[in-house]
Scaffold this motif. Structure first.
Motif, PDB file in Angstrom:
ATOM      1  N   ASN A   5      -5.908   7.412  12.735  1.00 44.12           N
ATOM      2  CA  ASN A   5      -4.872   8.399  12.991  1.00 44.12           C
ATOM      3  C   ASN A   5      -3.468   7.813  12.916  1.00 44.12           C
ATOM      4  OD1 ASN A   5      -6.757  10.406  13.389  1.00 44.12           O
ATOM      5  ND2 ASN A   5      -6.899  10.066  15.591  1.00 44.12           N
ATOM      6  N   TYR A   6      -3.365   6.484  12.923  1.00 44.97           N
ATOM      7  CA  TYR A   6      -2.061   5.839  12.894  1.00 44.97           C
ATOM      8  C   TYR A   6      -1.789   5.197  11.538  1.00 44.97           C
ATOM      9  CZ  TYR A   6      -2.761   6.449  17.873  1.00 44.97           C
ATOM     10  OH  TYR A   6      -3.010   6.986  19.103  1.00 44.97           O
ATOM     11  N   THR A   7      -2.615   5.524  10.551  1.00 41.38           N
ATOM     12  CA  THR A   7      -2.438   5.033   9.185  1.00 41.38           C
ATOM     13  C   THR A   7      -1.751   6.110   8.358  1.00 41.38           C
ATOM     14  OG1 THR A   7      -4.387   3.605   9.333  1.00 41.38           O
ATOM     15  CG2 THR A   7      -3.631   4.200   7.129  1.00 41.38           C
ATOM     16  N   ALA A   8      -0.710   5.719   7.627  1.00 41.32           N
ATOM     17  CA  ALA A   8       0.056   6.720   6.885  1.00 41.32           C
ATOM     18  C   ALA A   8      -0.795   7.402   5.817  1.00 41.32           C
ATOM     19  CB  ALA A   8       1.282   6.059   6.257  1.00 41.32           C
ATOM     20  N   ILE A   9      -1.542   6.628   5.016  1.00 41.88           N
ATOM     21  CA  ILE A   9      -2.426   7.189   3.988  1.00 41.88           C
ATOM     22  C   ILE A   9      -3.808   6.584   4.184  1.00 41.88           C
ATOM     23  CG2 ILE A   9      -2.907   7.385   1.513  1.00 41.88           C
ATOM     24  CD1 ILE A   9       0.099   7.138   1.012  1.00 41.88           C
ATOM     25  N   TYR A  10      -4.812   7.433   4.395  1.00 40.32           N
ATOM     26  CA  TYR A  10      -6.175   6.957   4.642  1.00 40.32           C
ATOM     27  C   TYR A  10      -7.171   7.801   3.867  1.00 40.32           C
ATOM     28  CZ  TYR A  10     -10.682   6.208   6.803  1.00 40.32           C
ATOM     29  OH  TYR A  10     -12.013   5.938   7.007  1.00 40.32           O
ATOM     30  N   THR A  11      -8.198   7.149   3.275  1.00 36.33           N
ATOM     31  CA  THR A  11      -9.324   7.858   2.683  1.00 36.33           C
ATOM     32  C   THR A  11     -10.603   7.068   2.934  1.00 36.33           C
ATOM     33  OG1 THR A  11     -10.348   8.672   0.628  1.00 36.33           O
ATOM     34  CG2 THR A  11      -8.873   6.774   0.434  1.00 36.33           C
ATOM     35  N   PRO A  12     -11.703   7.742   3.235  1.00 37.21           N
ATOM     36  CA  PRO A  12     -12.984   7.049   3.404  1.00 37.21           C
ATOM     37  C   PRO A  12     -13.621   6.658   2.075  1.00 37.21           C
ATOM     38  CG  PRO A  12     -13.293   9.395   3.693  1.00 37.21           C
ATOM     39  CD  PRO A  12     -11.810   9.179   3.548  1.00 37.21           C
ATOM     40  N   LYS A  13     -13.007   7.061   0.963  1.00 35.57           N
ATOM     41  CA  LYS A  13     -13.527   6.760  -0.377  1.00 35.57           C
ATOM     42  C   LYS A  13     -12.587   5.810  -1.114  1.00 35.57           C
ATOM     43  CE  LYS A  13     -17.142   9.487  -0.040  1.00 35.57           C
ATOM     44  NZ  LYS A  13     -18.535   8.961  -0.109  1.00 35.57           N
ATOM     45  N   ALA A  14     -12.253   6.142  -2.369  1.00 36.46           N
ATOM     46  CA  ALA A  14     -11.371   5.315  -3.194  1.00 36.46           C
ATOM     47  C   ALA A  14     -10.025   5.997  -3.363  1.00 36.46           C
ATOM     48  CB  ALA A  14     -12.004   5.086  -4.565  1.00 36.46           C
ATOM     49  N   LEU A  15      -8.984   5.181  -3.500  1.00 35.55           N
ATOM     50  CA  LEU A  15      -7.631   5.687  -3.701  1.00 35.55           C
ATOM     51  C   LEU A  15      -7.067   5.102  -4.990  1.00 35.55           C
ATOM     52  CD1 LEU A  15      -5.025   7.138  -2.699  1.00 35.55           C
ATOM     53  CD2 LEU A  15      -4.443   4.988  -1.540  1.00 35.55           C
ATOM     54  N   THR A  16      -6.538   5.961  -5.861  1.00 37.24           N
ATOM     55  CA  THR A  16      -5.892   5.520  -7.098  1.00 37.24           C
ATOM     56  C   THR A  16      -4.482   6.078  -7.154  1.00 37.24           C
ATOM     57  OG1 THR A  16      -7.997   5.429  -8.300  1.00 37.24           O
ATOM     58  CG2 THR A  16      -5.992   5.540  -9.614  1.00 37.24           C
ATOM     59  N   LEU A  17      -3.515   5.194  -7.413  1.00 39.20           N
ATOM     60  CA  LEU A  17      -2.131   5.582  -7.611  1.00 39.20           C
ATOM     61  C   LEU A  17      -1.721   5.089  -8.989  1.00 39.20           C
ATOM     62  CD1 LEU A  17      -0.730   4.433  -4.140  1.00 39.20           C
ATOM     63  CD2 LEU A  17      -1.440   6.751  -4.777  1.00 39.20           C
ATOM     64  N   ASN A  18      -1.345   6.008  -9.879  1.00 39.34           N
ATOM     65  CA  ASN A  18      -0.995   5.578 -11.232  1.00 39.34           C
ATOM     66  C   ASN A  18       0.054   6.495 -11.825  1.00 39.34           C
ATOM     67  OD1 ASN A  18      -2.447   7.851 -11.981  1.00 39.34           O
ATOM     68  ND2 ASN A  18      -4.305   6.701 -12.450  1.00 39.34           N
ATOM     69  N   GLY A  19       0.220   6.430 -13.149  1.00 43.81           N
ATOM     70  CA  GLY A  19       1.247   7.224 -13.803  1.00 43.81           C
ATOM     71  C   GLY A  19       2.622   6.798 -13.337  1.00 43.81           C
ATOM     72  N   THR A  20       3.467   7.768 -13.033  1.00 39.62           N
ATOM     73  CA  THR A  20       4.815   7.481 -12.541  1.00 39.62           C
ATOM     74  C   THR A  20       4.931   7.784 -11.050  1.00 39.62           C
ATOM     75  OG1 THR A  20       5.559   9.691 -13.194  1.00 39.62           O
ATOM     76  CG2 THR A  20       5.863   7.910 -14.793  1.00 39.62           C
ATOM     77  N   SER A  21       3.836   7.642 -10.341  1.00 42.21           N
ATOM     78  CA  SER A  21       3.816   7.934  -8.910  1.00 42.21           C
ATOM     79  C   SER A  21       4.838   7.098  -8.158  1.00 42.21           C
ATOM     80  CB  SER A  21       2.419   7.647  -8.338  1.00 42.21           C
ATOM     81  OG  SER A  21       1.435   8.396  -8.993  1.00 42.21           O
ATOM     82  N   LYS A  22       5.488   7.733  -7.183  1.00 41.88           N
ATOM     83  CA  LYS A  22       6.376   7.030  -6.257  1.00 41.88           C
ATOM     84  C   LYS A  22       5.897   7.324  -4.841  1.00 41.88           C
ATOM     85  CE  LYS A  22      10.460   7.011  -9.227  1.00 41.88           C
ATOM     86  NZ  LYS A  22      11.898   7.381  -9.362  1.00 41.88           N
ATOM     87  N   VAL A  23       5.435   6.279  -4.158  1.00 39.44           N
ATOM     88  CA  VAL A  23       4.796   6.465  -2.856  1.00 39.44           C
ATOM     89  C   VAL A  23       5.433   5.534  -1.839  1.00 39.44           C
ATOM     90  CG1 VAL A  23       2.637   6.299  -1.555  1.00 39.44           C
ATOM     91  CG2 VAL A  23       2.611   7.116  -3.935  1.00 39.44           C
ATOM     92  N   THR A  24       5.786   6.090  -0.684  1.00 31.23           N
ATOM     93  CA  THR A  24       6.235   5.292   0.454  1.00 31.23           C
ATOM     94  C   THR A  24       5.327   5.611   1.633  1.00 31.23           C
ATOM     95  OG1 THR A  24       8.533   5.280  -0.291  1.00 31.23           O
ATOM     96  CG2 THR A  24       8.133   4.781   2.018  1.00 31.23           C
ATOM     97  N   ALA A  25       4.724   4.573   2.228  1.00 34.81           N
ATOM     98  CA  ALA A  25       3.795   4.769   3.338  1.00 34.81           C
ATOM     99  C   ALA A  25       4.180   3.855   4.491  1.00 34.81           C
ATOM    100  CB  ALA A  25       2.366   4.475   2.885  1.00 34.81           C
ATOM    101  N   ASN A  26       4.549   4.454   5.619  1.00 33.35           N
ATOM    102  CA  ASN A  26       4.918   3.703   6.821  1.00 33.35           C
ATOM    103  C   ASN A  26       3.964   4.081   7.942  1.00 33.35           C
ATOM    104  OD1 ASN A  26       7.334   2.558   5.623  1.00 33.35           O
ATOM    105  ND2 ASN A  26       8.263   4.584   5.835  1.00 33.35           N
ATOM    106  N   GLY A  27       3.147   3.129   8.377  1.00 34.69           N
ATOM    107  CA  GLY A  27       2.147   3.427   9.387  1.00 34.69           C
ATOM    108  C   GLY A  27       2.324   2.629  10.661  1.00 34.69           C
TER     109      GLY A  27
END
Length: 216
Positions: A5-27
């Motif tokens: 609950n204190y993680t900014a981005i969480y998944t029990p599976k796989a996570l893919t970030l690609n293309g021109t994605s812009k991601v900021t995660a502060n946990g």
């Protein structure tokens, strides 16, 4: 609890970030966590901050033209519980209270630019005695207290490798053998050996290793 609950981005599976994605995660616990794998590629720009681990998964793969900046306040910046791979034109900066880059098994660091810092422990570390840190591309590792690069197994670097390792204690340490082939290596220890291993093979390599009492 588990800290999910204190993680900014969480998944029990796989996570893919690609293309021109812009991601900021502060946990408040972790910045990004995926139970199976994290893949960052394309020209994604990812900034991660965690009070515990910054970015963590079983398998972490950063590749292509990805630009990744990860900071951990209390633990390790990027943790691949089984494997950690940073390759191709990726540009990665990892700043950890403990380790900058941490893997339990295999680690491949052969990207355009990798800049790693640890305040209290190894900047780059794998902890399995039968696994290898493989280095190519540009790697700068710095530890304030101990060895900058530490493999409990072996270390190999090829003719694309340009390595700078500066440690508050030593530069590079391996529990097994180290092999540099056509590499450029500077290893600086401020309290112990520039490079320490059970055995070393150096071929067609520009190597500068030294110990100094003063911090550069």
């Amino acid at each position: 609890g588990s800290g999910v609950n204190y993680t900014a981005i969480y998944t029990p599976k796989a996570l893919t970030l690609n293309g021109t994605s812009k991601v900021t995660a502060n946990g408040d616990f972790r910045g990004i966590q995926a139970e199976e794998s994290i893949t960052i590629g394309g020209s994604a720009k990812v900034t991660v901050n965690g009070k515990n681990e910054g970015l963590a998964s079983l398998d972490v793969n950063i590749t292509e033209d990805a630009a990744v900046m990860v900071t951990s306040i209390n633990q390790s910046a990027i943790s691949g519980k089984t494997n950690l791979s940073i390759t191709e034109n990726a540009n990665v900066k990892a700043i950890g209270k403990v380790c900058g880059l941490l893997a339990e098994n295999t680690m491949i660091l052969s990207a355009k630019n990798i800049d790693v810092y640890s305040e209290t422990n190894y900047a780059v570390c794998n902890v399995s005695t039968d696994k290898t840190i493989t280095i190519g591309g540009n790697l700068k590792a710095e530890s304030s207290n101990v060895y900058a690069i530490r493999s409990f197994g072996t270390i190999t670097a090829d003719n694309t490798a340009n390595i700078t390792a500066v440690g508050g204690w030593g530069g590079i340490q391996a529990g097994g053998d180290i092999a540099f082939t056509g590499s450029t290596v500077e290893a600086v220890g401020h309290g112990d050996d520039g490079i320490y291993s059970t055995g070393m093979t150096v071929s067609y390599t520009h190597l500068r290793a030294h110990e100094t009492d003063s911090y550069l």
